[in-house]
Design a protein around this motif. Sequence first.
Motif, mmCIF file in Angstrom:
data_model
loop_
_atom_site.group_PDB
_atom_site.id
_atom_site.type_symbol
_atom_site.label_atom_id
_atom_site.label_comp_id
_atom_site.label_asym_id
_atom_site.label_seq_id
_atom_site.Cartn_x
_atom_site.Cartn_y
_atom_site.Cartn_z
ATOM 1 N N GLY A 43 0.880 -1.270 0.074
ATOM 2 C CA GLY A 43 0.071 -0.001 0.064
ATOM 3 C C GLY A 43 0.805 1.318 -0.188
ATOM 4 O O GLY A 43 1.839 1.209 0.554
ATOM 5 N N ILE A 44 0.290 2.318 -0.437
ATOM 6 C CA ILE A 44 0.705 3.688 -0.199
ATOM 7 C C ILE A 44 -0.448 4.566 0.298
ATOM 8 O O ILE A 44 -1.557 4.381 0.190
ATOM 9 N N THR A 45 0.265 5.839 0.835
ATOM 10 C CA THR A 45 -0.492 6.776 1.412
ATOM 11 C C THR A 45 0.218 8.265 0.883
ATOM 12 O O THR A 45 1.255 8.268 0.640
ATOM 13 N N ASP A 46 -0.932 9.123 0.853
ATOM 14 C CA ASP A 46 -0.357 10.506 0.316
ATOM 15 C C ASP A 46 -1.444 11.329 0.668
ATOM 16 O O ASP A 46 -2.826 11.022 0.412
ATOM 17 N N ALA A 52 -2.176 9.592 -5.089
ATOM 18 C CA ALA A 52 -2.007 8.382 -4.326
ATOM 19 C C ALA A 52 -2.819 7.040 -5.175
ATOM 20 O O ALA A 52 -2.370 6.087 -5.430
ATOM 21 N N ARG A 53 -3.929 7.307 -5.905
ATOM 22 C CA ARG A 53 -4.579 6.620 -6.551
ATOM 23 C C ARG A 53 -3.831 6.172 -7.913
ATOM 24 O O ARG A 53 -3.658 4.990 -8.363
ATOM 25 N N ARG A 54 -3.326 7.183 -8.487
ATOM 26 C CA ARG A 54 -2.534 7.094 -9.888
ATOM 27 C C ARG A 54 -1.338 6.062 -9.617
ATOM 28 O O ARG A 54 -1.130 5.045 -10.246
ATOM 29 N N VAL A 55 -0.466 6.475 -8.524
ATOM 30 C CA VAL A 55 0.837 5.686 -8.193
ATOM 31 C C VAL A 55 0.410 4.357 -7.607
ATOM 32 O O VAL A 55 0.937 3.427 -8.155
ATOM 33 N N ALA A 56 -0.652 3.992 -6.939
ATOM 34 C CA ALA A 56 -1.148 3.034 -6.532
ATOM 35 C C ALA A 56 -1.449 2.020 -7.727
ATOM 36 O O ALA A 56 -1.239 0.745 -7.779
ATOM 37 N N ALA A 57 -2.350 2.543 -8.673
ATOM 38 C CA ALA A 57 -2.680 1.783 -9.860
ATOM 39 C C ALA A 57 -1.344 1.412 -10.838
ATOM 40 O O ALA A 57 -1.282 0.130 -11.294
ATOM 41 N N GLU A 62 -2.668 -0.520 -3.668
ATOM 42 C CA GLU A 62 -3.679 0.275 -3.232
ATOM 43 C C GLU A 62 -3.597 1.649 -2.431
ATOM 44 O O GLU A 62 -2.555 1.414 -1.389
ATOM 45 N N PRO A 63 -4.245 2.828 -2.674
ATOM 46 C CA PRO A 63 -4.045 3.865 -1.758
ATOM 47 C C PRO A 63 -4.816 3.538 -0.275
ATOM 48 O O PRO A 63 -6.054 3.189 -0.399
ATOM 49 N N VAL A 64 -4.233 3.846 0.754
ATOM 50 C CA VAL A 64 -4.942 3.386 1.970
ATOM 51 C C VAL A 64 -4.632 4.595 3.065
ATOM 52 O O VAL A 64 -3.413 5.449 2.762
ATOM 53 N N ALA A 65 -5.325 4.907 4.136
ATOM 54 C CA ALA A 65 -4.854 5.841 5.092
ATOM 55 C C ALA A 65 -3.820 5.243 5.946
ATOM 56 O O ALA A 65 -3.361 3.824 5.988
ATOM 57 N N LEU A 66 -2.989 6.212 6.532
ATOM 58 C CA LEU A 66 -1.735 5.977 7.383
ATOM 59 C C LEU A 66 -1.884 4.743 8.247
ATOM 60 O O LEU A 66 -1.225 3.977 8.374
ATOM 61 N N GLU A 71 -0.675 -0.883 9.855
ATOM 62 C CA GLU A 71 -1.122 -2.359 10.252
ATOM 63 C C GLU A 71 -0.732 -3.448 9.458
ATOM 64 O O GLU A 71 -0.470 -4.539 9.752
ATOM 65 N N ARG A 72 -0.364 -2.933 8.013
ATOM 66 C CA ARG A 72 -0.234 -3.983 7.131
ATOM 67 C C ARG A 72 1.364 -4.410 7.149
ATOM 68 O O ARG A 72 1.875 -5.222 6.404
ATOM 69 N N CYS A 73 2.317 -3.107 7.530
ATOM 70 C CA CYS A 73 3.464 -3.286 6.628
ATOM 71 C C CYS A 73 4.566 -3.673 7.946
ATOM 72 O O CYS A 73 4.372 -3.649 9.134
ATOM 73 N N ASP A 74 5.663 -4.321 7.250
ATOM 74 C CA ASP A 74 7.009 -4.361 8.060
ATOM 75 C C ASP A 74 7.723 -3.252 8.040
ATOM 76 O O ASP A 74 8.448 -3.195 8.968
#
Length: 341
Positions: A43-46, A52-57, A62-66, A71-74
């Motif tokens: 995921g990414i966030t901005d 955010a949507r463009r880069v995620a695609a 996918e773009p998500v909240a911080l 919660e997802r990341c290492d």
Amino acid sequence: MSTTRRTDETTDEPIRAGVIGVGSMGENHARVYDELPAVELVGITDRDEEIARRVAAEYGTEPVALETLLERCDVVTVAVPTHAHYETVSTCLEAGVDVLVEKPIAETVEQGQQLAEQAREAGLVLQVGHIERFNPAVQTVADLIDDLDVISVEAERLGPPIDRTAPGNVIFDLMVHDVDIVGSILDERPHSVTAMGTENGQYATATIEYDDVVATVTASRVTQKKVRKLTVTARECLVEVDYLEQSVLIHRDSYPEYLTDDGQSRYRHESVVERPRVDTGEPLRNELESFVATARDGSEPAVTAEDGIAALETVQLIDRLATGPEDETDDEKRREPEVEA
């Protein structure tokens, strides 16, 4: 999120990576994470939702909240504006996530020290994104430097910005790279600094004194040619590094001589030039591979928080000397205060 380190039994599991802030630099981090084996870009966030949507695609995420991202990341890259580094990095560390923060580490040395302490207490990796450390040409010179009796170092980082605008201070945006490189290859802290600047902070030069070495670093956005070079003068040789070409030249045994040809005397100056092999590659990829490996085993990062703090301390001093308060005299701006070792 658990801060338990991965063990040898779990090394086949992908490292889950995210990017916070996907401007031009952050987007490149997303691209490289997406390319790295054994890494999953989760995921990414901005703040700019459209970006955010463009880069995620573009990179299959996918773009998500911080909060969701953490919660997802290492591991995460923090590539937000510098004024937001402290709060963002601190939030990531609180969530138990290893962090690579783009340079400079924070707005102030004090903030950097607090982040370093927070990471240390949490047993987490905090790496600073001084990308030129991972330039193959710089790594080649770093391997050579211990065998040289260095006298001086010169660094030039010149050229107009790609978009023809100059949004930030050239000292913090450009010169900080070479301040970090010089300090790292010499493995020393400076004793004193002099600096001057012009063109509203878009041109600056500084002289930095170490134990037995003098370094001169220049950064410019008003020079109409892109230059990224490092020159090391040693008693044994002269070493020239081109960051852009990722090349290294070593000049040895320079000597002048006079020759006589058909009764005419002429002068020539010859030297032996060595071209050590440089295993070229993308510095950002090298940087993120190093970061991911460090996060996997919990070892010390190649560029520590303390490294980032040292570079920030020096460029803050350079900035004060080069741009100083308007009521300072020229002599006051150019004095040579001691830098705390």
